[in-house]
Design an enzyme around this catalytic site. Sequence first.
Site, PDB file in Angstrom:
ATOM      1  N   GLY A   1      28.207 -45.964 -36.330  1.00  0.00           N
ATOM      2  CA  GLY A   1      27.348 -45.071 -37.129  1.00  0.00           C
ATOM      3  C   GLY A   1      27.762 -45.094 -38.591  1.00  0.00           C
ATOM      4  O   GLY A   1      28.945 -45.198 -38.895  1.00  0.00           O
TER       5      GLY A   1
ATOM      6  N   GLU B   1      36.012 -45.196 -33.450  1.00  0.00           N
ATOM      7  CA  GLU B   1      36.794 -45.534 -32.253  1.00  0.00           C
ATOM      8  C   GLU B   1      36.349 -46.841 -31.590  1.00  0.00           C
ATOM      9  O   GLU B   1      37.169 -47.686 -31.250  1.00  0.00           O
ATOM     10  CB  GLU B   1      36.675 -44.383 -31.257  1.00  0.00           C
ATOM     11  CG  GLU B   1      37.998 -44.003 -30.669  1.00  0.00           C
ATOM     12  CD  GLU B   1      37.855 -43.355 -29.304  1.00  0.00           C
ATOM     13  OE1 GLU B   1      36.758 -42.875 -28.982  1.00  0.00           O
ATOM     14  OE2 GLU B   1      38.846 -43.354 -28.569  1.00  0.00           O
TER      15      GLU B   1
ATOM     16  N   ILE C   1      32.367 -39.252 -39.430  1.00  0.00           N
ATOM     17  CA  ILE C   1      32.107 -37.916 -40.001  1.00  0.00           C
ATOM     18  C   ILE C   1      32.652 -36.840 -39.067  1.00  0.00           C
ATOM     19  O   ILE C   1      32.912 -35.729 -39.482  1.00  0.00           O
ATOM     20  CB  ILE C   1      30.605 -37.638 -40.283  1.00  0.00           C
ATOM     21  CG1 ILE C   1      29.780 -37.587 -39.003  1.00  0.00           C
ATOM     22  CG2 ILE C   1      30.034 -38.597 -41.290  1.00  0.00           C
ATOM     23  CD1 ILE C   1      28.461 -36.865 -39.204  1.00  0.00           C
ATOM     24  N   ASP C   2      32.816 -37.183 -37.777  1.00  0.00           N
ATOM     25  CA  ASP C   2      33.272 -36.185 -36.804  1.00  0.00           C
ATOM     26  C   ASP C   2      34.748 -35.808 -36.991  1.00  0.00           C
ATOM     27  O   ASP C   2      35.186 -34.782 -36.487  1.00  0.00           O
ATOM     28  CB  ASP C   2      33.088 -36.711 -35.379  1.00  0.00           C
ATOM     29  CG  ASP C   2      31.628 -36.833 -34.974  1.00  0.00           C
ATOM     30  OD1 ASP C   2      30.761 -36.532 -35.806  1.00  0.00           O
ATOM     31  OD2 ASP C   2      31.364 -37.224 -33.817  1.00  0.00           O
TER      32      ASP C   2
ATOM     33  N   ARG D   1      16.636 -12.206 -38.346  1.00  0.00           N
ATOM     34  CA  ARG D   1      16.666 -13.078 -37.177  1.00  0.00           C
ATOM     35  C   ARG D   1      18.079 -13.605 -36.933  1.00  0.00           C
ATOM     36  O   ARG D   1      18.888 -13.696 -37.867  1.00  0.00           O
ATOM     37  CB  ARG D   1      15.774 -14.301 -37.418  1.00  0.00           C
ATOM     38  CG  ARG D   1      14.309 -14.025 -37.295  1.00  0.00           C
ATOM     39  CD  ARG D   1      13.531 -15.261 -37.697  1.00  0.00           C
ATOM     40  NE  ARG D   1      12.113 -15.075 -37.475  1.00  0.00           N
ATOM     41  CZ  ARG D   1      11.151 -15.687 -38.146  1.00  0.00           C
ATOM     42  NH1 ARG D   1      11.464 -16.554 -39.105  1.00  0.00           N
ATOM     43  NH2 ARG D   1       9.901 -15.473 -37.879  1.00  0.00           N
TER      44      ARG D   1
ATOM     45  N   MET E   1      26.658 -32.136 -36.069  1.00  0.00           N
ATOM     46  CA  MET E   1      27.185 -33.239 -35.262  1.00  0.00           C
ATOM     47  C   MET E   1      28.606 -32.913 -34.806  1.00  0.00           C
ATOM     48  O   MET E   1      29.230 -31.960 -35.281  1.00  0.00           O
ATOM     49  CB  MET E   1      27.126 -34.538 -36.034  1.00  0.00           C
ATOM     50  CG  MET E   1      25.716 -35.130 -36.030  1.00  0.00           C
ATOM     51  SD  MET E   1      25.670 -36.748 -36.784  1.00  0.00           S
ATOM     52  CE  MET E   1      24.036 -37.292 -36.316  1.00  0.00           C
TER      53      MET E   1
ATOM     54  N   ARG F   1      30.474 -35.051 -31.519  1.00  0.00           N
ATOM     55  CA  ARG F   1      30.249 -35.471 -30.124  1.00  0.00           C
ATOM     56  C   ARG F   1      31.321 -34.917 -29.196  1.00  0.00           C
ATOM     57  O   ARG F   1      31.025 -34.327 -28.169  1.00  0.00           O
ATOM     58  CB  ARG F   1      30.255 -37.002 -30.087  1.00  0.00           C
ATOM     59  CG  ARG F   1      30.305 -37.624 -28.727  1.00  0.00           C
ATOM     60  CD  ARG F   1      30.087 -39.105 -28.827  1.00  0.00           C
ATOM     61  NE  ARG F   1      28.690 -39.387 -29.048  1.00  0.00           N
ATOM     62  CZ  ARG F   1      27.768 -39.476 -28.085  1.00  0.00           C
ATOM     63  NH1 ARG F   1      28.111 -39.302 -26.833  1.00  0.00           N
ATOM     64  NH2 ARG F   1      26.530 -39.727 -28.377  1.00  0.00           N
TER      65      ARG F   1
ATOM     66  N   GLU G   1      26.989 -30.418 -31.472  1.00  0.00           N
ATOM     67  CA  GLU G   1      26.093 -31.072 -30.496  1.00  0.00           C
ATOM     68  C   GLU G   1      26.781 -31.269 -29.140  1.00  0.00           C
ATOM     69  O   GLU G   1      26.134 -31.287 -28.097  1.00  0.00           O
ATOM     70  CB  GLU G   1      25.629 -32.430 -31.034  1.00  0.00           C
ATOM     71  CG  GLU G   1      26.790 -33.380 -31.290  1.00  0.00           C
ATOM     72  CD  GLU G   1      26.413 -34.728 -31.866  1.00  0.00           C
ATOM     73  OE1 GLU G   1      25.225 -35.007 -32.045  1.00  0.00           O
ATOM     74  OE2 GLU G   1      27.347 -35.513 -32.143  1.00  0.00           O
TER      75      GLU G   1
ATOM     76  N   ARG H   1      15.976 -18.374 -33.979  1.00  0.00           N
ATOM     77  CA  ARG H   1      15.449 -19.697 -34.311  1.00  0.00           C
ATOM     78  C   ARG H   1      16.592 -20.713 -34.307  1.00  0.00           C
ATOM     79  O   ARG H   1      17.729 -20.364 -34.621  1.00  0.00           O
ATOM     80  CB  ARG H   1      14.834 -19.692 -35.718  1.00  0.00           C
ATOM     81  CG  ARG H   1      13.625 -18.795 -35.869  1.00  0.00           C
ATOM     82  CD  ARG H   1      12.386 -19.433 -35.251  1.00  0.00           C
ATOM     83  NE  ARG H   1      11.189 -18.717 -35.612  1.00  0.00           N
ATOM     84  CZ  ARG H   1      10.638 -17.720 -34.919  1.00  0.00           C
ATOM     85  NH1 ARG H   1      11.223 -17.300 -33.794  1.00  0.00           N
ATOM     86  NH2 ARG H   1       9.527 -17.133 -35.326  1.00  0.00           N
TER      87      ARG H   1
HETATM   88  O1  F6P Z   1      30.074 -40.534 -34.156  1.00  0.00           O
HETATM   89  C1  F6P Z   1      29.406 -39.918 -35.194  1.00  0.00           C
HETATM   90  C2  F6P Z   1      28.089 -39.402 -34.754  1.00  0.00           C
HETATM   91  O2  F6P Z   1      27.543 -38.896 -35.922  1.00  0.00           O
HETATM   92  C3  F6P Z   1      28.129 -38.383 -33.606  1.00  0.00           C
HETATM   93  O3  F6P Z   1      28.441 -37.096 -34.040  1.00  0.00           O
HETATM   94  C4  F6P Z   1      26.725 -38.502 -33.065  1.00  0.00           C
HETATM   95  O4  F6P Z   1      26.668 -38.122 -31.711  1.00  0.00           O
HETATM   96  C5  F6P Z   1      26.427 -39.949 -33.228  1.00  0.00           C
HETATM   97  O5  F6P Z   1      27.205 -40.421 -34.298  1.00  0.00           O
HETATM   98  C6  F6P Z   1      24.956 -40.234 -33.465  1.00  0.00           C
HETATM   99  O6  F6P Z   1      24.807 -41.594 -33.628  1.00  0.00           O
HETATM  100  P1  F6P Z   1      23.444 -42.392 -33.813  1.00  0.00           P
HETATM  101  O7  F6P Z   1      23.396 -42.792 -35.233  1.00  0.00           O
HETATM  102  O8  F6P Z   1      23.588 -43.563 -32.901  1.00  0.00           O
HETATM  103  O9  F6P Z   1      22.301 -41.477 -33.442  1.00  0.00           O
END
Ligand code: F6P
Length: 342
Positions: free
Chosen positions: A10, A104, A127-128, A163, A170, A172, A222, A266
């Site tokens: 990514g 990774e 970014i994670d 609200r 993000m 994962r 997420e 929302r």
């Molecule tokens: O690994 C970084 C990340 O941004 C995750 O947080 C997310 O699940 C994933 O990449 C989304 O990747 P893609 O660009 O394949 O939708």
Amino acid sequence: MKIGILTSGGDCPGLNAVIRGIVLKGTTSYDLEFVGIRDGWRGVVEGDFVPLTRHEVKGLSKVGGTILGTSRTNPYEGDRGGADNIAKTLFGHRIDGIIAIGGEGTLAAADRLSKDGIKVIGVPKTIDNDLRATDYSFGFDTAVNIATEAMDRLRTTGDSHQRCMVAEVMGRHVGWIALHAGMAAGAHAILIPENPMSLDEIAELVQSAHDRGRAPLVVVSEGFKLKGMDEAFSDKGLDAFNRPRLGGISEILAPEIERITGIETRSTVLGHIQRGGSPSGFDRVLATRLGLHAADAIVDEAWGEMVAMRGTDIVRVPFSEALGELNTVPQYRYDEAAALFG
Ligand code: F6P
């Protein structure tokens, strides 16, 4: 020496700043020659190389995305994949080694290729912020800034309507973006993969904030799982690495929060906005420093190692340290933030 540079997995704000750092230091201090490898490992396998001189990297530290393109190709797959084929392709183009900038999956492939005799140096990217080998990865700070600004905006509209707003970011496997952006924006609940909670526990925090006259803000990663969920929520199939594509847990939570509390709720999924655009000042500096140190690592022939941030220093660590265990949010960091919930 001629070195190929690739970005894989990514994308992430700061990739171009790394490329610029490597090329500037490598050409001015060391007389190295570089080529760009198109679309990550795909370009290595298919021999897709482009010129990469000082000229191509000028002004790049502020530019988001990656000028080289990226993909989630596995270098061991396909007719031309595998270490032996790759060695032949690199030899045919007089390329002596590779700098692989990635997360990774990329670093795992780099580790395997390195053990199979290909000269590779790694630069961690995510970014994670989930790689254990580096205290911070570039892209994370930018993502936190984007998410914080989005939440500030959600709060003004939430306040106007009284609200509950659920903001999904993000993350994962780990909750760093949610933790930092949630703290920065003054969230009333932060839900992260490391800390499953029940709907009733979440609703209690929302109710308590509402009872004090606040419009509750819930920030969720997420990858967050409600107590009793075995896997993170996914309804979008698999990605190229066969991992479930995440995103959408906030849309499950919002109606449940509304049902339990009676507070209008929302949800907003920030998604790839967090990965786009210019890197923050912090990320430009970190990415540039990693690039400069990667150029030093080439000259020192530190193959099989990656550059990483420890404290405020850039160090070298073996690929194996980046793999396996993740950089999860420690309980004490979550407890700190939890003191402000509700
Ligand atoms: O690994 C970084 C990340 O941004 C995750 O947080 C997310 O699940 C994933 O990449 C989304 O990747 P893609 O660009 O394949 O939708």
